[in-house]
Design an enzyme around this catalytic site. Structure first.
Site, PDB file in Angstrom:
ATOM      1  N   ARG A   1       1.286  -5.854  12.845  1.00 14.58           N
ATOM      2  CA  ARG A   1       0.573  -5.213  13.955  1.00 14.58           C
ATOM      3  C   ARG A   1       0.377  -6.165  15.128  1.00 14.58           C
ATOM      4  O   ARG A   1       0.361  -5.727  16.280  1.00 14.58           O
ATOM      5  CB  ARG A   1      -0.773  -4.668  13.462  1.00 14.58           C
ATOM      6  CG  ARG A   1      -0.626  -3.505  12.512  1.00 14.58           C
ATOM      7  CD  ARG A   1      -1.921  -2.754  12.306  1.00 14.58           C
ATOM      8  NE  ARG A   1      -1.756  -1.651  11.355  1.00 14.58           N
ATOM      9  CZ  ARG A   1      -2.607  -0.671  11.176  1.00 14.58           C
ATOM     10  NH1 ARG A   1      -3.735  -0.639  11.886  1.00 14.58           N
ATOM     11  NH2 ARG A   1      -2.388   0.282  10.290  1.00 14.58           N
TER      12      ARG A   1
ATOM     13  N   SER B   1     -10.322  -5.656  10.383  1.00 18.32           N
ATOM     14  CA  SER B   1     -11.646  -5.181   9.980  1.00 18.32           C
ATOM     15  C   SER B   1     -12.416  -6.355   9.415  1.00 18.32           C
ATOM     16  O   SER B   1     -11.883  -7.110   8.589  1.00 18.32           O
ATOM     17  CB  SER B   1     -11.542  -4.078   8.920  1.00 18.32           C
ATOM     18  OG  SER B   1     -11.070  -2.880   9.476  1.00 18.32           O
TER      19      SER B   1
ATOM     20  N   ARG C   1       2.053   1.427  10.060  1.00 16.28           N
ATOM     21  CA  ARG C   1       1.619   1.787   8.709  1.00 16.28           C
ATOM     22  C   ARG C   1       2.804   1.629   7.753  1.00 16.28           C
ATOM     23  O   ARG C   1       3.611   2.523   7.580  1.00 16.28           O
ATOM     24  CB  ARG C   1       1.086   3.218   8.692  1.00 16.28           C
ATOM     25  CG  ARG C   1       0.225   3.549   7.476  1.00 16.28           C
ATOM     26  CD  ARG C   1      -0.315   4.960   7.573  1.00 16.28           C
ATOM     27  NE  ARG C   1      -1.273   5.100   8.654  1.00 16.28           N
ATOM     28  CZ  ARG C   1      -2.577   4.874   8.538  1.00 16.28           C
ATOM     29  NH1 ARG C   1      -3.076   4.493   7.383  1.00 16.28           N
ATOM     30  NH2 ARG C   1      -3.388   5.038   9.564  1.00 16.28           N
TER      31      ARG C   1
ATOM     32  N   GLU D   1      -6.458  -0.232  15.533  1.00 15.05           N
ATOM     33  CA  GLU D   1      -7.034  -1.219  14.619  1.00 15.05           C
ATOM     34  C   GLU D   1      -6.045  -2.330  14.267  1.00 15.05           C
ATOM     35  O   GLU D   1      -4.892  -2.076  13.940  1.00 15.05           O
ATOM     36  CB  GLU D   1      -7.489  -0.537  13.324  1.00 15.05           C
ATOM     37  CG  GLU D   1      -8.079  -1.510  12.307  1.00 15.05           C
ATOM     38  CD  GLU D   1      -8.181  -0.923  10.913  1.00 15.05           C
ATOM     39  OE1 GLU D   1      -8.288  -1.701   9.956  1.00 15.05           O
ATOM     40  OE2 GLU D   1      -8.126   0.315  10.781  1.00 15.05           O
TER      41      GLU D   1
ATOM     42  N   ARG E   1       0.838  -1.194   0.000  1.00 14.75           N
ATOM     43  CA  ARG E   1       0.000   0.000   0.000  1.00 14.75           C
ATOM     44  C   ARG E   1       0.877   1.249   0.000  1.00 14.75           C
ATOM     45  O   ARG E   1       1.801   1.362   0.807  1.00 14.75           O
ATOM     46  CB  ARG E   1      -0.936   0.017   1.213  1.00 14.75           C
ATOM     47  CG  ARG E   1      -1.878  -1.186   1.251  1.00 14.75           C
ATOM     48  CD  ARG E   1      -2.789  -1.178   2.441  1.00 14.75           C
ATOM     49  NE  ARG E   1      -3.573  -2.414   2.498  1.00 14.75           N
ATOM     50  CZ  ARG E   1      -4.454  -2.711   3.445  1.00 14.75           C
ATOM     51  NH1 ARG E   1      -4.653  -1.843   4.429  1.00 14.75           N
ATOM     52  NH2 ARG E   1      -5.116  -3.852   3.420  1.00 14.75           N
TER      53      ARG E   1
END
Length: 429
Positions: free
Chosen positions: A391, A353, A278, A350, A263
């Site tokens: 994460r 999801s 990130r 987070e 990403r």
């Protein structure tokens, strides 16, 4: 992709529902496109009928020995008109298709209003955040002090937002991936796939990454062939069945894969630039389900519980929130975020999801269903992170740090790592 008739149906009131997520549906433009397409199709059908009749008249007149010059000219004009109408139909359908591709999924009524996480609805908390009698370090300080994480050399190799792991750090990454896959395949009934990390534009479009998120994707081309690096295994897993008809008796299908993810994080400059939160490249175990449309909400609760399971087994405290309409992803009609506790930040962040996309992705990828009786049915797709390696590693390091600088490995993970402690110098025991 949406059915334009549904978008224009007053009873559905799609425009009002889409406004909840900050999208303004141009119903006038959509109505004109739909009307124009209908008109062109009708004219084309009429012209083909007239052309067929004209061809028959030419044949009959020729048999009678009559002059067919004018009839043939009429037949030629009709064929030319049909060609023009078919080209106009292709143009209007392409314009309509492009317009529909840019419209996000319609949010469910049950999700709260609002555009940011502060409007999310907390569903539950699991576990108790640890209390330390010392100042807890963040994962960067813990990892670099032990020599198991090297961000400096990663920057030298690739630039910022990449990571190099070493020794126990690499072993811990590999252990987490294997642990997640074993839980999901062994306990939750998922079939594991190994997948390409490079996919076509059509594949990206099928799950909703394109055209909206093109700037956030890494793209490459070899010998004039355009390919995209996947941002999540959801993309190839869903598109495994693109253009196919699924047998309803085979549902639900539960798929999982461990892949690298890429990403660009466009627009997030300066946000979470330190450490592993990130990254441009990371790895993740993804969960995907295919179900009948009527079962999607039930399946969402199930896939969410599957995403939570590894956190429970690792003893990591977390919470679950239901995202507000304006904070829900482009392809989802409802999303639950799972947030893990990070001591260094004193908050939940987070880590997964879980989303129900309804029939949105299946329609875009042309995935349909059929029963034994031949009856057609709509297919719904769902996805969840189960879980990201980086994460989760952050949470393991920070929540299990000790006063002497060592890090204890959760008991469930020890059979996979082969060690129970990472010492401050990076050695293991």
């Amino acid at each position: 992709m949406h059915d334009p008739r549904q978008l224009l149906d007053p009873e559905v009131d799609a425009a009002a529902k889409l406004r909840r997520r900050g999208y303004v549906l141009d119903t006038d433009h959509l109505s004109k496109l739909v009307s124009r397409r209908s008109s062109v199709i009708s004219e084309g059908d009429q012209a083909r009928a007239e052309s067929k009749k004209a061809a028959a008249e030419v044949g009959a007149a020729a048999k009678r020995g009559e002059d067919v010059t004018e009839l043939r000219e009429r037949a030629r004009e009709l064929k030319n008109r049909i060609t023009r109408l078919e080209e106009e139909q292709r143009e209007v359908e392409a314009e309509l298709h492009e317009f529909l591709l840019g419209i996000p999924n319609i949010p469910l009524d049950e999700i709260p209003d609002g555009a940011t996480e502060e409007f999310a609805e907390e569903v539950r908390r699991v576990g108790t955040p640890p209390e330390f009698d010392f100042e807890p370090l963040d994962h960067v300080d813990l990892g670099e002090r032990a020599g198991i994480l090297d961000l400096g050399r990663a920057t030298k190799l690739s630039g910022p937002r990449f990571a190099v792991f070493k020794g126990a750090g690499s072993r811990l990454q590999r252990a987490l991936a294997q642990f997640f896959l074993d839980v999901h395949t062994g306990e939750h009934g998922y079939t594991e796939f190994s997948l390409p990390a490079l996919v076509t534009r059509q594949t990206m479009t099928g799950t909703g990454q394109l055209p909206k998120f093109e700037e956030d994707l890494f793209r490459t081309g070899v010998a004039d062939r355009e390919l995209f690096l996947i941002p999540t295994a959801e993309v190839p897993l869903v598109n495994l069945h693109a253009g196919e008809i699924l047998q309803l008796e085979d549902l639900p299908l539960r798929y999982t894969a461990h892949t690298p993810c890429f990403r660009s994080e466009a627009g997030s400059y300066g946000k979470d630039t330190r450490g592993l939160i990130r990254q441009h490249e990371f790895s993740k175990v993804e969960l995907v389900q295919f179900v009948e449309e009527e079962r999607s909400r039930e399946a969402l609760d199930e896939i969410l519980s599957h995403a939570e399971a590894p956190l429970r087994k690792l003893g990591l405290p977390y919470r679950v929130i239901k995202l507000a309409a304006g904070d829900t992803g482009f392809s989802a009609q409802i999303t639950f975020d799972v947030e893990v506790w990070l001591p260094s930040q004193g908050t939940y962040r987070e880590i997964s999801s879980a989303s129900d996309t309804g029939t949105f992705q299946a329609r875009r990828a042309n995935i349909r269903g059929k029963g034994k009786d031949g009856k057609r049915a709509q297919i719904a797709t769902l996805n969840a992170s189960g879980l990201p390696i980086g994460r989760t590693l952050v949470a393991v390091l920070e929540n299990n740090q000790q006063a002497d600088g060592s890090i204890r490995i959760p008991e469930a993970l020890v059979p996979y790592t082969g060690f129970a402690v990472i010492n401050p110098d990076g050695s293991t025991a």
